[in-house]
Design an enzyme around this catalytic site. Structure first.
Site, PDB file in Angstrom:
ATOM      1  CB  CYS A  68      -0.955  -0.019   1.192  1.00 20.04           C
ATOM      2  SG  CYS A  68      -2.077  -1.439   1.147  1.00 20.04           S
ATOM      3  CG  HIS A 122      -1.732   4.574   5.486  1.00 20.50           C
ATOM      4  ND1 HIS A 122      -1.649   4.391   4.123  1.00 20.50           N
ATOM      5  CD2 HIS A 122      -1.908   3.331   6.024  1.00 20.50           C
ATOM      6  CE1 HIS A 122      -1.755   3.093   3.847  1.00 20.50           C
ATOM      7  NE2 HIS A 122      -1.916   2.446   4.975  1.00 20.50           N
ATOM      8  CD  GLU A 129      -1.344   8.013   9.378  1.00 16.64           C
ATOM      9  OE1 GLU A 129      -0.881   8.743   8.479  1.00 16.64           O
ATOM     10  OE2 GLU A 129      -2.336   7.259   9.194  1.00 16.64           O
ATOM     11  CE  LYS A 145      -5.353   4.645   2.354  1.00 19.07           C
ATOM     12  NZ  LYS A 145      -4.419   5.782   2.574  1.00 19.07           N
ATOM     13  CG  HIS A 181      -6.367   1.116   1.646  1.00 16.59           C
ATOM     14  ND1 HIS A 181      -5.489   1.782   0.817  1.00 16.59           N
ATOM     15  CD2 HIS A 181      -5.588   0.408   2.523  1.00 16.59           C
ATOM     16  CE1 HIS A 181      -4.248   1.505   1.179  1.00 16.59           C
ATOM     17  NE2 HIS A 181      -4.282   0.673   2.198  1.00 16.59           N
ATOM     18  CG  PHE A 206       0.103  -6.090   4.232  1.00 11.64           C
ATOM     19  CD1 PHE A 206      -0.460  -5.284   5.205  1.00 11.64           C
ATOM     20  CD2 PHE A 206      -0.689  -7.060   3.646  1.00 11.64           C
ATOM     21  CE1 PHE A 206      -1.777  -5.438   5.594  1.00 11.64           C
ATOM     22  CE2 PHE A 206      -2.015  -7.228   4.025  1.00 11.64           C
ATOM     23  CZ  PHE A 206      -2.569  -6.419   5.001  1.00 11.64           C
TER      24      PHE A 206
END
Length: 417
Positions: free
Chosen positions: A169, A309, A320, A341, A346, A405
């Site tokens: 991502c 994010h 975050e 998002k 996402h 990831f």
């Protein structure tokens, strides 16, 4: 990691091209963001009735024949089609023309987190049902991750660097950051860069569902993506592409290009912690923002807005916030922080490309995108998340984060021009 010892040419954004669940084209996407509209709804690509999560952010009303020859459509997976469309929007927006004379100084960096999974699933069905002789000869070039960049390079005659990061991502942001460095250090003058993704498929939705990563708010999909809200329960899978045109500043000025923003800082780090979970204290996220600030030679107090994010996962959102507090200290409470998002879902490998484009537009128009569906504050997430409505503002520097990831992190800083 910084490149502060190298000669630095200035790099600016002169074109933005977006394809998202809010619409096809930059104007449609930006309008949806400012309206605080959700592009999330029930899955239409396949029968999702047996899946734990039955909704997604699908791109609406996309006609690929508007962006490529009809005979070529079946030769490309969806992610390549989206990249070609978004690149066309970005190039038209920039007004830059690739020629025989300048083509060797024009490159492409477009990545994807997963690549052609829809085509893989389709061809696997063909193999099982009809045998190997029925597999398309365009199967492999239609699915491999670098073919979005390859097809865009071919279309425009861009003969400079052509690469395709695949960093989950964080892909789209890394692609733009890498392109920025190529121009900054003199390896290219113009780059077409960003991310693209389309994996609203049974395997992807089932796989993320098996990880318990997706929201299961099936009774109210449009309100499922709710970053930092106390009742968030997972991310919403989305699709689309975000592409920008980057140029060396003096050349862009010389041709009187419209400049959205200047790219001034880029960071890459790794959590080195877990294959899918973020570091619980946000260590990697904090380090990548610090690296980006150092690369830009900026104090934390210079940043006015963060396009975060913010995926709507319990652990990710909290991590975050902790990272922002570590890096910005008391200034964290003076920052505006939002997650687009909440509107788009996402977009995985395309997220960083889309969100960089949105940050450039926010700087251009001096408007903060909202975090929609923010209804019940989480006491542990206590920053200014620009709740539910876009906000006029005045800021000079914005930062955008992407995490993926494997613990991969990216941060990019843009400056108002």
């Amino acid at each position: 990691m910084t490149l502060s010892s190298e000669p630095r040419r200035r790099v600016v954004v002169t074109g933005v091209g977006l394809v998202s669940p809010l619409g096809v084209g930059t104007e449609a996407t930006w309008k949806g963001i400012l309206e605080g509209r959700s592009g999330v709804g029930p899955i239409t690509r396949f029968d999702a009735s047996e899946f734990s999560s039955r909704f997604a952010g699908e791109v609406p009303d996309f006609d690929p024949t508007l962006y490529m020859d009809k005979k070529d459509v079946k030769k490309m997976d969806f992610f390549i089609r989206y990249a070609l469309a978004a690149s066309q929007f970005a190039m038209e927006d920039s007004g830059f023309q690739v020629t025989d004379e300048n083509g060797h100084r024009v490159g492409v960096v477009i990545g994807s987190g997963i690549g052609g999974l829809p085509l893989i699933e389709s061809m696997h069905d063909t193999l099982r049902e009809r045998g190997p002789s029925r597999i398309s000869p365009f199967f492999i070039p239609g699915l491999i991750v670098n073919m979005a960049a390859g097809q865009v390079s071919i279309r425009y005659g861009a003969k400079g660097p052509s690469t395709a990061p695949c960093t989950a991502c964080t892909t789209g942001l890394h692609a733009i950051g890498d392109a920025y460095r190529l121009i900054r250090t003199g390896a290219a003058d113009v780059m077409i860069a960003g991310g693209t993704e389309s994996v609203v498929t049974p395997l992807a939705v089932g796989g993320f569902g098996a990880m318990r990563a997706l929201s299961v708010r099936n009774d109210d999909p449009s309100r499922a993506s709710r970053p930092w809200d106390r009742d968030r329960d997972g991310f919403v899978i989305g699709e689309g592409a975000g592409i920008v045109v980057l140029e060396e500043y003096e050349a862009a000025r010389a041709r009187d290009a419209h400049i959205y923003a200047e790219v001034v800082g880029y960071g890459m780090t790794s959590d080195a912690y877990h294959i899918s979970a973020p570091h619980p204290e946000g260590d990697g996220a904090a380090s990548v923002m610090t690296v980006a600030l150092e690369d830009a030679s900026l104090p934390p107090e210079a940043i006015g807005y963060i396009n975060a994010h913010g995926t709507s996962t319990p652990l990710g959102d909290l991590g975050e916030v902790k990272a922002i507090k570590k890096v910005f200290g008391d200034h964290a409470y003076k920052l505006a922080v939002s997650s687009t998002k909440s509107c788009t879902g996402h977009l995985l490998g395309a997220a960083g490309g889309l969100e960089t484009g949105l940050l450039a537009l926010a700087l251009e128009h001096q408007i903060l995108p909202p975090t929609i569906n923010y209804e019940t504050p989480d006491p542990e997430c206590d920053l200014d998340f620009v709740p539910n409505e876009a906000r006029p503002t005045d800021f000079e520097y914005g930062l955008t984060n992407s995490f993926g990831f494997g613990g991969t992190n990216g941060a990019l800083i843009l400056k108002r021009v």
